[in-house]
Write an enzyme that holds these catalytic residues in place. Structure first.
Site, mmCIF file in Angstrom:
data_model
loop_
_atom_site.group_PDB
_atom_site.id
_atom_site.type_symbol
_atom_site.label_atom_id
_atom_site.label_comp_id
_atom_site.label_asym_id
_atom_site.label_seq_id
_atom_site.Cartn_x
_atom_site.Cartn_y
_atom_site.Cartn_z
ATOM 1 N N GLU A 61 23.215 78.842 82.318
ATOM 2 C CA GLU A 61 23.696 77.560 82.861
ATOM 3 C C GLU A 61 23.507 77.460 84.372
ATOM 4 O O GLU A 61 23.236 76.379 84.897
ATOM 5 C CB GLU A 61 25.163 77.337 82.479
ATOM 6 C CG GLU A 61 25.354 76.797 81.058
ATOM 7 C CD GLU A 61 25.314 77.877 79.998
ATOM 8 O OE1 GLU A 61 25.379 79.067 80.364
ATOM 9 O OE2 GLU A 61 25.229 77.540 78.794
ATOM 10 N N HIS A 130 35.335 74.872 73.045
ATOM 11 C CA HIS A 130 34.269 73.908 72.756
ATOM 12 C C HIS A 130 34.827 72.507 72.497
ATOM 13 O O HIS A 130 34.190 71.703 71.836
ATOM 14 C CB HIS A 130 33.458 74.342 71.525
ATOM 15 C CG HIS A 130 32.584 75.535 71.750
ATOM 16 N ND1 HIS A 130 33.095 76.792 71.937
ATOM 17 C CD2 HIS A 130 31.239 75.670 71.823
ATOM 18 C CE1 HIS A 130 32.091 77.653 72.100
ATOM 19 N NE2 HIS A 130 30.956 76.990 72.038
#
Lengths: 326, 339
Positions: A61, A130
């Site tokens: 990321e 999530h």
């Protein structure tokens, strides 16, 4: 109905329209190439634009956002995907220290026209890492524009505005809305960032919502309409720029305000809206401002637990009744 | 894997005597600017902190000599030498340090964020390692635009232990991007010897093979050797052969930052490195090449005059307008966030 498209399809459509009109637009992210993205929000892009413009990345990321930033500083308009918004924590330096600050701290020498797209929000049982709605993380940092559309047409129109923006935009796509359907966007559709939409007109109370809380607010407004309560629903659409003129104009007529947000009460975006209303809209109010938020706990897994934590139609209805009987 | 000399035969331009004299003068300008920054801090005219690059001059000047005007440079909070080597004037650098409106970044950045975008110096970043992925992105952009440009990330030895370093090398390698990773290994991660926190002897070069990247260890105090190594790596990058890791060995003459007297460094080690001062090495090369002492003195004097004038110019410059705090956030020049 064949003429409706899903929110998920609108994401890919919005990106594709901009890629067709501007060769500087390129995409990068995990599994966005031939796989079309884990949520299929990049479906068709690789087939149409090829590996020169749709780049699969490793699970890195920091490299994704750092590379997007470097490319944006040197002539490209990257659209970076961070698969789940929870993963912003893995590349937070770029969203907190680098991307929003570089123009300012160089005295305006550089421009970073990039979009960071991400799947945001709960309600699908993905658990604590999530499922978070993290628009408030981005809201805490001056220098980021923040888009969070609620309808397929707005996805397309706001994607156009975001990609054409010379400022960095964090584009929140709500996971709970991916399968929802709406009218397709007309050709050339652009929804400027910073313009709220009045999703439903009403005269007794104002409900301010964003992304997945817009349909919740709409459902609640329908329920209370049966009791003769006329609720106006404002879809903020973007948090930065923040269209408070529309909110303040609405409460000047309704005199009551419920803010419906998926962020936790502690630090949620509704706190900023409520603060501005306290500063600039106090004279309009006939009742306290009510925030319907996520609870201040991690997002639990089981449906019954998750529903207890995040906003629901019932919770919005209860807030409306409290304020209209105040 | 290291680059074999024969692969690179002919790719490095020889540094001529006149050019070397110019590079020496640039290094003198940087050294004297850093000394001026130090003195101005002690006089109370520079606030915050500084991370001086005295001792590192040959890395910046040697690298810049080997790069093209369109290439991109990303540096760290210890970045004054890179800004000047890429073309920033000492006066605009010192004005930035002294919080003046004429500073490189309009006094919004300060010592740690010197940037000269018009010269391809795309910033100094104060979060360790953060700019390596940015350089990868600039190189990706160069590849996408088929521009022939290369990007260079300069970073310290300490940055090799942060995740962004590893993500950057990996992404640059798999995409075969025209980027150079230039480590300025000055033996200390802030106050700690790099060897005490790193399991390999060469913190950057020894990690390169894990990403399939070539690496070279270079004498970072010899401006000619740096220029030659950067030229080789840039030629590889421009030829489409991908990234190179260069580990330059150098030493800082001051502590980590303003508040660090660097007493943790053994006196003998310090003395050895001061004998290998990059300015001394350049002077020795010039003398060996037949440049008369008077020419060296003249170059140093010119540098001294430039910096002395820069100090006076920066001192005389006006402060920023307080209203400037609210400009330059958005591309429209303003900072409005709500209606």
């Amino acid at each position: 109905m064949a003429d409706l498209i899903t929110y998920r399809e609108a994401v890919a459509e919005g990106i594709a329209r901009e890629m067709r009109r501007d060769p500087a637009v390129v995409c990068l992210g995990e599994d966005i190439g031939a796989a079309g993205g884990v949520f299929k929000t990049a479906a068709g892009l690789f087939a149409e634009f090829g590996p020169e413009r749709v780049w699969d990345t490793p699970i890195s990321e920091q490299a994704i956002l750092g590379a997007a930033m470097g490319a944006a500083m040197t002539g490209m308009r990257p659209v970076a995907e961070i698969m789940f918004s929870d993963f912003f924590a893995c590349c937070w330096d770029y969203l907190a220290n680098e991307i929003p600050k570089v123009r300012y701290m160089t005295g305006g020498q550089v421009t970073v026209p990039l979009v960071v797209r991400t799947a945001n929000g709960g309600g699908l049982g993905f658990g604590a890492q999530h499922s978070q709605a993290v628009e408030n993380w981005a809201l805490a940092i001056p220098g980021l524009k923040i888009a969070a559309p609620a309808t397929p047409a707005d996805v397309v129109g706001m994607m156009a505005a975001a990609i054409r923006s010379d400022d960095p935009v964090v584009f929140f796509e709500h996971k709970g809305l991916f399968a929802s359907k709406g009218a397709p966007a007309p050709e050339g559709h652009v929804v400027p960032l910073g313009q709220a939409a009045v999703a439903r007109e009403g005269s007794d109370i104002t409900l301010v919502a964003l992304a997945a809380t817009v349909p919740l607010a709409m459902a609640a407004a329908e329920q209370v309409a049966a009791d003769g309560i006329s609720a106006e629903v404002i879809d903020l659409r973007s948090l930065i720029p923040l269209d408070m003129a529309t909110v303040l104009g609405s409460i000047a007529r309704t005199s009551r305000l419920v803010i419906v947000e998926e962020n936790p009460y502690q630090g949620g975006w509704g706190g900023t809206v409520a603060s501005i209303v306290a500063d600039d809209g106090f004279e309009s109010l006939d009742a306290p401002v009510q925030r319907v938020t996520a609870a201040c706990v991690p997002l639990p897994f089981a449906d019954v637990l998750e529903q207890a934590v995040i906003p629901t139609t019932d919770k919005v209805v209860a807030a409306i009744r409290r304020l209209t009987s105040y | 894997m290291t680059v074999r000399e024969e692969e690179n035969a002919g790719t490095a331009p020889a540094i001529g005597r006149d050019e070397l004299l110019t590079l020496y003068e640039q290094m003198e300008v940087i050294r004297r600017t850093e000394k001026a920054a130090h003195d101005l801090f002690l006089s109370g005219l520079v606030k915050g902190t500084t991370h001086l690059a005295a001792g590192h001059e040959a890395v910046a000047v040697g690298a810049s000599a080997a790069l093209q005007p369109g290439d991109y440079v990303f540096a760290t909070y210890r970045g004054h030498h890179h800004a000047i080597a890429r073309g920033a004037a000492p006066a605009e650098c010192l004005a930035e340090l002294m919080s003046k409106g004429t500073g490189l970044c309009k006094a919004k950045g300060g010592s740690m964020h010197l940037t000269k975008a018009s010269a391809g110096m795309l910033g100094s970043y104060a979060i360790v390692g953060a700019h390596l992925p940015m350089a990868v992105g600039a190189a990706w952009s160069a590849k996408l635009r088929d521009s022939g440009e290369v990007a260079v990330a300069f970073f310290g030895d300490g940055a090799t232990n942060i995740g962004a370093f590893h993500e950057a090398l990996n992404l640059a390698a798999i995409w075969s991007l025209p980027v150079l990773f230039v480590c300025e290994n000055n033996l200390y991660m802030e106050y700690t010897p790099i060897g005490a926190v790193t399991p390999v002897g060469r913190p950057a070069a020894d990690r390169a093979p894990a990403y399939g990247l070539p690496a070279e260890v270079v004498d970072g105090n010899d401006v000619v050797l740096v220029a030659e190594a950067v030229a080789r790596a840039a030629a590889r990058a421009r030829a489409g052969a991908g990234p190179t890791v260069l580990e330059t060995l150098t030493y800082r003459h001051f502590g980590h930052s303003r508040t660090d007297p660097a007493k943790y460094r053994p006196a003998e080690e310090l003395q050895q490195w001061l004998q290998r001062d990059p300015l001394n090495l350049a002077r020795q090369r010039l003398t060996s090449a037949g440049v008369p002492e008077a020419a060296l003195t003249a170059a140093a004097d010119r540098a001294a005059a430039v910096v002395a004038a820069a100090v006076e110019e920066a001192k005389a410059a006006p402060p920023p307008d307080p209203e400037d705090a609210f400009t330059d956030m958005w591309a429209d020049g303003g900072s409005a966030w709500r209606t």
